[in-house]
Design an enzyme around this catalytic site. Structure first.
Site, PDB file in Angstrom:
ATOM      1  N   LYS A   1      12.904  -0.087   4.494  1.00  0.00           N
ATOM      2  CA  LYS A   1      12.329  -1.124   3.631  1.00  0.00           C
ATOM      3  C   LYS A   1      13.333  -2.263   3.373  1.00  0.00           C
ATOM      4  O   LYS A   1      14.540  -2.121   3.607  1.00  0.00           O
ATOM      5  CB  LYS A   1      11.866  -0.485   2.320  1.00  0.00           C
TER       6      LYS A   1
ATOM      7  N   TYR B   1      -0.686  -0.694   2.916  1.00  0.00           N
ATOM      8  CA  TYR B   1      -0.746   0.180   1.742  1.00  0.00           C
ATOM      9  C   TYR B   1      -2.132   0.165   1.082  1.00  0.00           C
ATOM     10  O   TYR B   1      -2.246   0.492  -0.110  1.00  0.00           O
ATOM     11  CB  TYR B   1       0.321  -0.244   0.733  1.00  0.00           C
TER      12      TYR B   1
ATOM     13  N   PHE C   1       0.887  -0.126  -9.424  1.00  0.00           N
ATOM     14  CA  PHE C   1       2.079  -0.683  -8.781  1.00  0.00           C
ATOM     15  C   PHE C   1       1.762  -1.413  -7.476  1.00  0.00           C
ATOM     16  O   PHE C   1       2.673  -1.890  -6.794  1.00  0.00           O
ATOM     17  CB  PHE C   1       3.119   0.418  -8.536  1.00  0.00           C
TER      18      PHE C   1
ATOM     19  N   ARG D   1       9.800  13.354   6.187  1.00  0.00           N
ATOM     20  CA  ARG D   1       9.607  13.421   4.728  1.00  0.00           C
ATOM     21  C   ARG D   1      10.769  14.200   4.086  1.00  0.00           C
ATOM     22  O   ARG D   1      11.243  13.844   2.998  1.00  0.00           O
ATOM     23  CB  ARG D   1       8.269  14.082   4.377  1.00  0.00           C
TER      24      ARG D   1
ATOM     25  N   THR E   1       9.931  10.562  -3.716  1.00  0.00           N
ATOM     26  CA  THR E   1       9.636   9.129  -3.892  1.00  0.00           C
ATOM     27  C   THR E   1      10.623   8.471  -4.862  1.00  0.00           C
ATOM     28  O   THR E   1      11.105   7.365  -4.619  1.00  0.00           O
ATOM     29  CB  THR E   1       8.191   8.961  -4.427  1.00  0.00           C
TER      30      THR E   1
ATOM     31  N   ARG F   1      16.768   8.757   0.346  1.00  0.00           N
ATOM     32  CA  ARG F   1      16.462   8.049  -0.903  1.00  0.00           C
ATOM     33  C   ARG F   1      17.520   8.295  -1.971  1.00  0.00           C
ATOM     34  O   ARG F   1      17.806   7.407  -2.783  1.00  0.00           O
ATOM     35  CB  ARG F   1      15.072   8.437  -1.391  1.00  0.00           C
TER      36      ARG F   1
ATOM     37  N   ASN G   1      12.886   2.176  -2.834  1.00  0.00           N
ATOM     38  CA  ASN G   1      13.339   3.512  -2.439  1.00  0.00           C
ATOM     39  C   ASN G   1      13.670   3.646  -0.953  1.00  0.00           C
ATOM     40  O   ASN G   1      13.589   4.738  -0.388  1.00  0.00           O
ATOM     41  CB  ASN G   1      12.332   4.560  -2.911  1.00  0.00           C
TER      42      ASN G   1
ATOM     43  N   HIS H   1      10.045   4.454   4.109  1.00  0.00           N
ATOM     44  CA  HIS H   1       8.673   4.962   4.119  1.00  0.00           C
ATOM     45  C   HIS H   1       8.548   5.980   5.239  1.00  0.00           C
ATOM     46  O   HIS H   1       9.193   5.838   6.279  1.00  0.00           O
ATOM     47  CB  HIS H   1       7.682   3.824   4.395  1.00  0.00           C
TER      48      HIS H   1
ATOM     49  N   GLU I   1      -1.068   4.321  10.743  1.00  0.00           N
ATOM     50  CA  GLU I   1       0.108   3.472  10.513  1.00  0.00           C
ATOM     51  C   GLU I   1       0.779   3.044  11.824  1.00  0.00           C
ATOM     52  O   GLU I   1       1.234   1.898  11.948  1.00  0.00           O
ATOM     53  CB  GLU I   1       1.101   4.211   9.618  1.00  0.00           C
TER      54      GLU I   1
HETATM   55  P1  RTP Z   1       5.935   5.889   1.094  1.00  0.00           P
HETATM   56  O1  RTP Z   1       4.410   5.877   1.220  1.00  0.00           O
HETATM   57  O2  RTP Z   1       6.524   4.497   0.954  1.00  0.00           O
HETATM   58  O3  RTP Z   1       6.585   6.689   2.183  1.00  0.00           O
HETATM   59  O4  RTP Z   1       6.331   6.647  -0.261  1.00  0.00           O
HETATM   60  P2  RTP Z   1       5.734   7.976  -0.873  1.00  0.00           P
HETATM   61  O5  RTP Z   1       4.667   8.545   0.030  1.00  0.00           O
HETATM   62  O6  RTP Z   1       6.879   8.870  -1.229  1.00  0.00           O
HETATM   63  O7  RTP Z   1       5.093   7.432  -2.210  1.00  0.00           O
HETATM   64  P3  RTP Z   1       3.632   6.810  -2.463  1.00  0.00           P
HETATM   65  O8  RTP Z   1       3.040   7.536  -3.612  1.00  0.00           O
HETATM   66  O9  RTP Z   1       2.856   6.762  -1.178  1.00  0.00           O
HETATM   67  O10 RTP Z   1       3.967   5.343  -2.957  1.00  0.00           O
HETATM   68  C1  RTP Z   1       4.178   4.299  -2.026  1.00  0.00           C
HETATM   69  C2  RTP Z   1       5.326   3.441  -2.485  1.00  0.00           C
HETATM   70  O11 RTP Z   1       4.947   2.737  -3.657  1.00  0.00           O
HETATM   71  C3  RTP Z   1       6.087   2.542  -4.480  1.00  0.00           C
HETATM   72  N1  RTP Z   1       5.834   3.166  -5.778  1.00  0.00           N
HETATM   73  N2  RTP Z   1       6.066   2.570  -6.908  1.00  0.00           N
HETATM   74  N3  RTP Z   1       6.259   1.934  -9.660  1.00  0.00           N
HETATM   75  C4  RTP Z   1       5.816   3.136  -9.307  1.00  0.00           C
HETATM   76  O12 RTP Z   1       5.506   3.993 -10.093  1.00  0.00           O
HETATM   77  C5  RTP Z   1       5.705   3.431  -7.869  1.00  0.00           C
HETATM   78  N4  RTP Z   1       5.259   4.543  -7.343  1.00  0.00           N
HETATM   79  C6  RTP Z   1       5.329   4.377  -6.002  1.00  0.00           C
HETATM   80  C7  RTP Z   1       7.277   3.177  -3.787  1.00  0.00           C
HETATM   81  O13 RTP Z   1       7.932   2.169  -2.989  1.00  0.00           O
HETATM   82  C8  RTP Z   1       6.588   4.194  -2.906  1.00  0.00           C
HETATM   83  O14 RTP Z   1       7.404   4.565  -1.816  1.00  0.00           O
HETATM   84 MG    MG Z   2       3.070   7.402   0.806  1.00  0.00          MG
END
Ligand code: RTP
Ligand code: MG
Length: 139
Positions: A10, A50, A58, A86, A92, A103, A113, A116, A127
């Site tokens: 990122k 996304y 968010f 992962r 996350t 991370r 973070n 992705h 994707e």
């Molecule tokens: P990613 O999709 O980026 O691999 O991350 P992830 O599965 O671990 O988390 P996800 O729930 O899919 O969230 C996507 C991205 O959104 C941002 N985020 N911000 N402010 C918040 O509470 C929040 N929660 C998630 C993060 O950049 C996260 O990786």
């Molecule tokens: Mg995700």
């Protein structure tokens, strides 16, 4: 079973000059980059990527962040690539990520973070196709 996953280094991690360290972690774990490009996403491109999060509070902030500078977008191939990536990434929220994960080392907070990774075979297929035509993948 050999499979493919989409990874993104990122904008926060690209800005910190962490590309080399993170790609090295993928390679050492047996995840081979079979496609990659540095790209500065438009906000619209980030919103499409996304889209599954569009109802989340968010979402707008996430898409602004993802379009704030260049990212390195990669397809990684290897045994259990989706789960392996992962595991390398960690939780996350970097504060909750295990020691030694990407991370934990490179992330700043739950939004900035560093990386992705696709979370299922279905999302990996979507994707990978979102960013790469088949002829740009060298598996
Ligand atoms: P990613 O999709 O980026 O691999 O991350 P992830 O599965 O671990 O988390 P996800 O729930 O899919 O969230 C996507 C991205 O959104 C941002 N985020 N911000 N402010 C918040 O509470 C929040 N929660 C998630 C993060 O950049 C996260 O990786
Ligand atoms: Mg995700």
């Amino acid at each position: 079973m050999s499979e493919r996953t989409l990874a993104i280094i990122k904008p926060d991690a690209v800005k910190k000059n962490a590309i080399g360290d993170i790609v090295s972690r993928y390679e050492k774990a047996g995840l081979k980059p079979v496609a990659m490009k540095l790209m500065h996403m438009s906000k619209r491109t980030a919103e499409g990527f996304y889209a599954v999060h569009k109802a989340r509070p968010f979402f707008d902030s996430l898409c602004s962040f993802m379009s704030s500078g260049p990212s390195l977008v990669l397809v990684l191939q290897g045994d259990n690539a989706i789960k392996k990536n992962r595991d390398l990434m960690g939780a996350t929220d970097p504060a909750k990520a295990d020691a030694g994960t990407i991370r934990k080392v490179h992330g700043t907070n739950i939004e900035f973070n560093a990386v992705h990774g696709s979370d299922s075979p279905e999302t990996a297929a979507f994707e990978i196709g979102y960013f790469f035509p088949g002829m740009e993948i060298f598996g």
